[in-house]
Write a protein that holds these residues in place. Structure first.
Motif, PDB file in Angstrom:
ATOM      1  N   UNK A   1       0.827  -1.203   0.000  1.00 39.48           N
ATOM      2  CA  UNK A   1       0.000   0.000   0.000  1.00 39.48           C
ATOM      3  C   UNK A   1       0.865   1.258   0.000  1.00 39.48           C
ATOM      4  N   UNK A   2       1.846   1.307   0.935  1.00 39.66           N
ATOM      5  CA  UNK A   2       2.701   2.494   1.032  1.00 39.66           C
ATOM      6  C   UNK A   2       3.554   2.680  -0.224  1.00 39.66           C
ATOM      7  N   UNK A   3       4.224   1.608  -0.649  1.00 41.38           N
ATOM      8  CA  UNK A   3       5.113   1.701  -1.800  1.00 41.38           C
ATOM      9  C   UNK A   3       4.317   1.978  -3.074  1.00 41.38           C
ATOM     10  N   UNK A   4       3.160   1.391  -3.179  1.00 40.47           N
ATOM     11  CA  UNK A   4       2.314   1.652  -4.343  1.00 40.47           C
ATOM     12  C   UNK A   4       1.986   3.135  -4.450  1.00 40.47           C
ATOM     13  N   UNK A 246       1.935  -3.805   7.440  1.00 45.44           N
ATOM     14  CA  UNK A 246       0.578  -3.368   7.087  1.00 45.44           C
ATOM     15  C   UNK A 246      -0.201  -4.523   6.453  1.00 45.44           C
ATOM     16  N   UNK A 247       0.429  -5.235   5.539  1.00 46.66           N
ATOM     17  CA  UNK A 247      -0.253  -6.332   4.846  1.00 46.66           C
ATOM     18  C   UNK A 247      -0.550  -7.504   5.780  1.00 46.66           C
ATOM     19  N   UNK A 248       0.280  -7.666   6.807  1.00 41.97           N
ATOM     20  CA  UNK A 248       0.064  -8.765   7.754  1.00 41.97           C
ATOM     21  C   UNK A 248      -1.021  -8.457   8.778  1.00 41.97           C
ATOM     22  N   UNK A 249      -1.357  -7.187   8.927  1.00 44.24           N
ATOM     23  CA  UNK A 249      -2.377  -6.804   9.904  1.00 44.24           C
ATOM     24  C   UNK A 249      -3.764  -7.183   9.400  1.00 44.24           C
ATOM     25  N   UNK A 250      -4.641  -7.659  10.298  1.00 44.69           N
ATOM     26  CA  UNK A 250      -6.012  -7.985   9.880  1.00 44.69           C
ATOM     27  C   UNK A 250      -6.770  -6.715   9.522  1.00 44.69           C
TER      28      UNK A 250
END
Length: 375
Positions: A1-4, A246-250
Motif C-alpha cells: 500500500x505504502x510503496x504503491x 501493514x499487509x500482515x495486519x487484519x
C-alpha cells in the motif's frame, strides 16, 4: 500500500523538512512547556547531576547465555539511556547557556558511542539468516539491529537535533561522531541488509519488531543522512519494510500481541507515518486510510473501563497506557473516541513514569508528549 502510493506520487516529494520538532534554540516553544511538567523534568535530571555513568560489562552480557540472567546487562543499558534523555531535556528547558548538565551530557553521549553494542544480549543474533545464533560477545565489527539498538539510534539522533550548537566548538566533532555511529550501526545495516527477519523482505513472519524498529530508524534517516537523496532512499526502504507489517495486519486492525504491545506495534506504525508526514510537510499522508484508522481505534475497542483492557496474548487486564500517544494518534486519524480516551486516562496518569521513560523510549516518547501539548 505504502510503496504503491510512493510509486504513483514520487514526483510530489521534492525535499525534506528536518525541523519537525523545536531544538534548544527555539526558546518560545521550550519556555511554554507547562510549569508542572517542566519542574518534573528538572527534578528527574537533578538525579543525574555529576553522574557516574555505570559500566556495561562483558560478563553481564554473557549472563543471558550462561544462566538466563538478562537484567544484569539490561539494567545498566537502560539506565544509561534514561539518564541521557533526562539530562538532554533538562538542558533544553534551561537553555544552551546554562552549564549545569553539559558535562554529564557530554560524558553520556561519549559513553554510549563507546558501547560495543547498542542492543541487548537476548536479541544479539548473528547476521547468518540461515543459521542465526546468539553472539557470544558483542561484535562491534558486525552490528546487529534489534529493538533497542534502533531506539538508541533514535535517542542519539534526537539528542543531536535538540542540542544543536549547545557545546560550541565541541559541537561539530561531537555530532560528527554521533552521525558516524548511527550510520555504521543503524543506517548502513538497514540499507544494506534485506535479511533481517523483522523486515519480512525474504517472506519471513513479521510482528511488532517491524514498525518498532522502522519507526525509530525513521528519525535516524531523517536527521543523520548525508543529503536529501539519502533520505529519499531510506524513506523508500522504510516503506517497503512497513508494507509487510501493514499487509500482515487484519482488516479490523487488531493487535495479535495484546493491548500492551499496541504501543510498540500499531502505535509504532503511527510514529513512523507521523515522522514522514511532517518530514514531507504533509505530502505523505496515510491517516485517512481505513486500516490505519482501525489499527489506531483498536485501543478503544479493547478498553473496558479506567485502566482495564481485554486481557489477550501478552496483554494484562490492567495496564497503565501512555495516554498522550492515544490522543495524538486520535487527532491525526480524526478519531474522537481515541481523543476522549486519551484525555480521560491522562487525568490519572503518572507523568513521572513517562518522563523517566519505559526502558529507553527516551526523547521519542517525550517528543510525542511535548508535541501533543504544544500543538
Amino acid at each position: 500500500m505504502f510503496v504503491e502510493w510512493l510509486k504513483e506520487n514520487r514526483d510530489s516529494i521534492t525535499s525534506f523538512n528536518k525541523n519537525i520538532f523545536p531544538d534548544i534554540n527555539n526558546r518560545s516553544k521550550w519556555e511554554n512547556i507547562p510549569s508542572d511538567f517542566k519542574e518534573l523534568l528538572l527534578n528527574i535530571a537533578e538525579n543525574y547531576k555529576d553522574y557516574d555513568w555505570p559500566v556495561v560489562k562483558a560478563y553481564n552480557y554473557r549472563r543471558f547465555q550462561i544462566d538466563g540472567d538478562r537484567l544484569s546487562y539490561e539494567e545498566v543499558h537502560f539506565e544509561r539511556r534514561r539518564a541521557l534523555q533526562s539530562l538532554v531535556l533538562a538542558q533544553c528547558i534551561l537553555g544552551k547557556e546554562d552549564e549545569t548538565y553539559k558535562p554529564d551530557i557530554l560524558n553520556g553521549i561519549m559513553a554510549i558511542c563507546e558501547e560495543s553494542y547498542w542492543g541487548i544480549s537476548a536479541h544479539n543474533t548473528s547476521s547468518d539468516y540461515k543459521q542465526p545464533h546468539l553472539m557470544l560477545i558483542p561484535d562491534r565489527l558486525h552490528p546487529n539491529i534489534d529493538l533497542f539498538a534502533a531506539e538508541t539510534g533514535n535517542l542519539m539522533a534526537w539528542t543531536m537535533h535538540l542540542l544543536a550548537d549547545t557545546f560550541g566548538e565541541v559541537s561539530a566533532p561531537l555530532w560528527e561522531r554521533v552521525r558516524f555511529e548511527i550510520k555504521d550501526r543503524i543506517l548502513d545495516q538497514f540499507m544494506g541488509d534485506n535479511f533481517y527477519w523483522w523486515m519480512g523482505l525474504n517472506g519471513s513472519f513479521v510482528n511488532n519488531w517491524n514498525p518498532w524498529i522502522t519507526g525509530n530508524i525513521a528519525s535516524c534517516i531523517l536527521l543523520c543522512s548525508e543529503d536529501d537523496d539519502a533520505i529519499y532512499r531510506g524513506m523508500w526502504k522504510s516503506f517497503y519494510v512497513l508494507d509487510n507489517y501493514y499487509n500482515a495486519m487484519p482488516d479490523d486492525g487488531g493487535c495479535d500481541e495484546g493491548v500492551s504491545y499496541w504501543f510498540s506495534a500499531g502505535n509504532a506504525l503511527f510514529q513512523a507515518l507521523y515522522t514522514w508526514y511532517h518530514a514531507t510537510n504533509g505530502v505523505i499522508n496515510f491517516f485517512d486510510d481505513e486500516k490505519i484508522k482501525k489499527i489506531g481505534h483498536y485501543i478503544v475497542t479493547a478498553h473496558v473501563n479506567d485502566n482495564c483492557f481485554l486481557n489477550f496474548a501478552d496483554g494484562n487486564h490492567t495496564y497503565k497506557l501512555n495516554p498522550f500517544y492515544i490522543t495524538l494518534f486520535g487527532k491525526y486519524i480524526k478519531d474522537n473516541e481515541m481523543i476522549l480516551l486519551g484525555k480521560s486516562l491522562s487525568e490519572k496518569y503518572d507523568k513521572t513514569c513517562m518522563a523517566n521513560g519505559s526502558r529507553t523510549k527516551g526523547t521519542i516518547e517525550l517528543r510525542f508528549f511535548l508535541k501533543n501539548i504544544l500543538e
